[in-house]
Design an enzyme around this catalytic site. Structure first.
Site, mmCIF file in Angstrom:
data_model
loop_
_atom_site.group_PDB
_atom_site.id
_atom_site.type_symbol
_atom_site.label_atom_id
_atom_site.label_comp_id
_atom_site.label_asym_id
_atom_site.label_seq_id
_atom_site.Cartn_x
_atom_site.Cartn_y
_atom_site.Cartn_z
ATOM 1 N N LYS A 1 -13.429 -3.947 -3.978
ATOM 2 C CA LYS A 1 -12.216 -3.918 -3.143
ATOM 3 C C LYS A 1 -11.199 -2.924 -3.713
ATOM 4 C CE LYS A 1 -10.230 -7.672 -5.882
ATOM 5 N NZ LYS A 1 -10.048 -9.138 -5.982
ATOM 6 N N ARG B 1 -4.169 -20.435 -3.429
ATOM 7 C CA ARG B 1 -4.075 -19.160 -2.713
ATOM 8 C C ARG B 1 -4.927 -19.343 -1.463
ATOM 9 N NH1 ARG B 1 -5.643 -13.662 -5.955
ATOM 10 N NH2 ARG B 1 -7.671 -14.162 -5.064
ATOM 11 N N HIS C 1 -12.262 -19.832 -6.510
ATOM 12 C CA HIS C 1 -11.750 -18.785 -7.407
ATOM 13 C C HIS C 1 -10.813 -19.410 -8.437
ATOM 14 C CE1 HIS C 1 -10.996 -14.636 -8.458
ATOM 15 N NE2 HIS C 1 -9.745 -14.625 -8.065
ATOM 16 N N ARG D 1 -18.968 -12.978 -9.543
ATOM 17 C CA ARG D 1 -18.269 -11.898 -8.835
ATOM 18 C C ARG D 1 -17.489 -11.069 -9.853
ATOM 19 N NH1 ARG D 1 -16.431 -16.632 -6.200
ATOM 20 N NH2 ARG D 1 -14.376 -16.182 -7.091
ATOM 21 N N TYR E 1 15.681 12.001 -16.912
ATOM 22 C CA TYR E 1 16.819 11.343 -16.267
ATOM 23 C C TYR E 1 17.440 10.260 -17.150
ATOM 24 C CZ TYR E 1 15.358 13.344 -11.753
ATOM 25 O OH TYR E 1 15.026 14.185 -10.720
ATOM 26 N N CYS F 1 9.469 10.457 -14.045
ATOM 27 C CA CYS F 1 10.102 10.871 -12.787
ATOM 28 C C CYS F 1 9.077 10.739 -11.654
ATOM 29 C CB CYS F 1 10.578 12.315 -12.890
ATOM 30 S SG CYS F 1 11.594 12.645 -14.350
ATOM 31 N N MET F 2 9.479 11.118 -10.446
ATOM 32 C CA MET F 2 8.571 10.977 -9.312
ATOM 33 C C MET F 2 7.338 11.859 -9.451
ATOM 34 S SD MET F 2 9.337 11.415 -5.239
ATOM 35 C CE MET F 2 10.646 10.204 -5.221
ATOM 36 N N ASP F 3 7.539 13.085 -9.969
ATOM 37 C CA ASP F 3 6.457 14.071 -9.996
ATOM 38 C C ASP F 3 6.061 14.499 -11.398
ATOM 39 O OD1 ASP F 3 7.050 14.350 -7.161
ATOM 40 O OD2 ASP F 3 8.753 15.552 -7.844
#
Ligand SMILES: *Cc1c(COP(=O)(O)O)cnc(C)c1O
Length: 397
Positions: A51, A149, A181, A237, A281, A328-330
């Protein structure tokens, strides 16, 4: 020449996830051998859970490697994932387990996927799907033994079992499995494990008394498959361990599993900074010595956890290199200081975020500990603008 974790790999790409299919094949074979030969483990089948895009490793490719390693079953959460496995050419047993009302059960039945029902409402929908598909479904039932769950609550279980038996007699499906589970399998001494296993045995008795004769009864994920032989029943599993990561750090003995994922990039820039310079930052790290930093061209937009700021380490030119300042983002920065022989690295050199650990580079488990999470999340979330490449490194020694 410095030893590199990516030594056998082609020249450094901008930013890539490299997945060694031989490692997955090896891990699945090791786990299969373990569960089918230990203690009372005769005849235990192996399901490899693929998955969430194969825990970030690429679902179809991981599935192929798992089959080659001996996986009898594949496990996924959604019907879409199961259909994608079929589209990718897999024709073996596939179980999925997380439907919502209105799913296309007819397509899943037509594709010969084993479905899971938690409730009589779901059984009603699957009956319609089987009718539309013009053939009986393969149906498994999940009982909630204490995770709270998915799965039928214990008080609803007799009703679900009775409806499943009636539907079987009416020709809507064959009940192929009954399962549950664990909540705490990564803590082998947690009392919930005994409680859940006992509840599962009780649930099996209820199903048996109602006349259900499933092919497979199953309870164990990776940690339980490895650490709790009594929970293996007919099938285990295994997700995380199949990718070479430890499902219960501190409890698992060394099984020779090999991490399949290496995450690496090309340094975009290398520069000197002076004592007192603030980095990234918020200036959360300020250089306490003249040093050299390397700019890594990936960030939280690519699934690099922001929590890795000032916490995780990378691997450049044969040494661990700490992350400095915020992610940072990038992009983010690593500290390349500490070599007496001048700048240890140049723009274009390889930076490994995590890999097998064999050369000394950090692992996904190291990143998880640095970030206060689990290795499941580290490998599953990495993506974004990383490219992903599969190779076959041959069977690990
Ligand atoms: C994800 C999942 C697994 C695999 O768990 P691991 O800890 O990765 O082995 C097994 N069973 C179910 C129901 C799951 O959702």
């Amino acid at each position: 020449m410095e030893e590199s974790a990516g030594m056998s790999l082609p020249p450094v790409a901008r930013a890539e996830i490299v997945v060694d299919l031989a490692a997955i094949r090896h891990n699945v074979a090791v786990l299969r051998e373990l569960v089918s030969t230990d203690e009372a483990g005769t005849g235990v089948a192996m399901m490899t859970v693929v998955k969430a895009d194969g825990y970030g490793h690429g679902m179809v490719e991981a599935a192929g490697a798992a089959r080659a390693g001996g996986a009898d079953w594949l496990g996924v959460a959604t019907i879409d994932e199961a259909l994608a496995l079929r589209a990718g050419g897999d024709s073996g047993r596939v179980l999925c387990w997380l439907g919502v009302p209105g799913e296309d059960y007819a397509a899943a039945v037509a594709a010969d996927v084993d479905l899971t029902a938690y409730s009589t409402a779901e059984l009603d929908e699957i009956a319609v799907g089987a009718e539309q598909a013009g053939r009986p479904a393969r149906l498994q039932l999940k009982v909630d033994t204490g995770l709270s769950r998915g799965g039928a609550p214990e008080e609803a279980w007799p009703g679900v079992v009775a409806a499943a038996r009636a539907g079987e007699q009416a020709g809507h499906w064959r009940v192929t499995g009954i399962w549950s589970h664990f909540a705490c399998s990564d803590e082998p001494d947690h009392p919930a494990n005994d409680v859940q296993e006992r509840a599962f045995r009780d649930a099996l008795d209820v199903a048996d008394a109602a006349g259900l004769r499933p092919e497979v009864r199953h309870l164990a994920n990776s940690a339980a498959a490895i650490l709790r032989p009594s929970s293996r029943f007919d099938l285990v599993r295994c997700g995380l361990a199949s990718y070479g990561l430890d499902p219960a750090p501190g409890h698992t003995r060394d099984l020779g599993l090999v991490p399949a994922m290496t995450v690496r990039a090309s340094l975009a820039m290398v520069k000197s900074i002076a004592t007192g310079a603030g980095v990234s930052y918020g200036h959360t790290w300020v250089a306490d010595h003249d040093t050299t930093v390397g700019l890594v061209p990936v960030g939280y937009g690519d699934g690099v956890p922001r929590h890795a700021g000032n916490a995780a380490e990378t691997w450049v030119a044969g040494r661990r290199r700490p992350v400095r300042g915020r992610i940072c983002m990038d992009q983010f920065l690593v500290d390349l200081s500490g070599d007496s022989s001048g700048d240890p690295a140049a723009a274009g050199d390889e930076v490994v975020l995590f890999g097998t650990g064999r050369a000394g580079e950090p692992t996904a488990q190291d990143w998880a500990e640095a970030c206060g999470t689990i290795s499941y999340e580290i490998v599953t979330r990495i993506g974004g603008r990383f490219t992903r490449r599969h190779h076959d490194g041959g069977d690990p020694a």
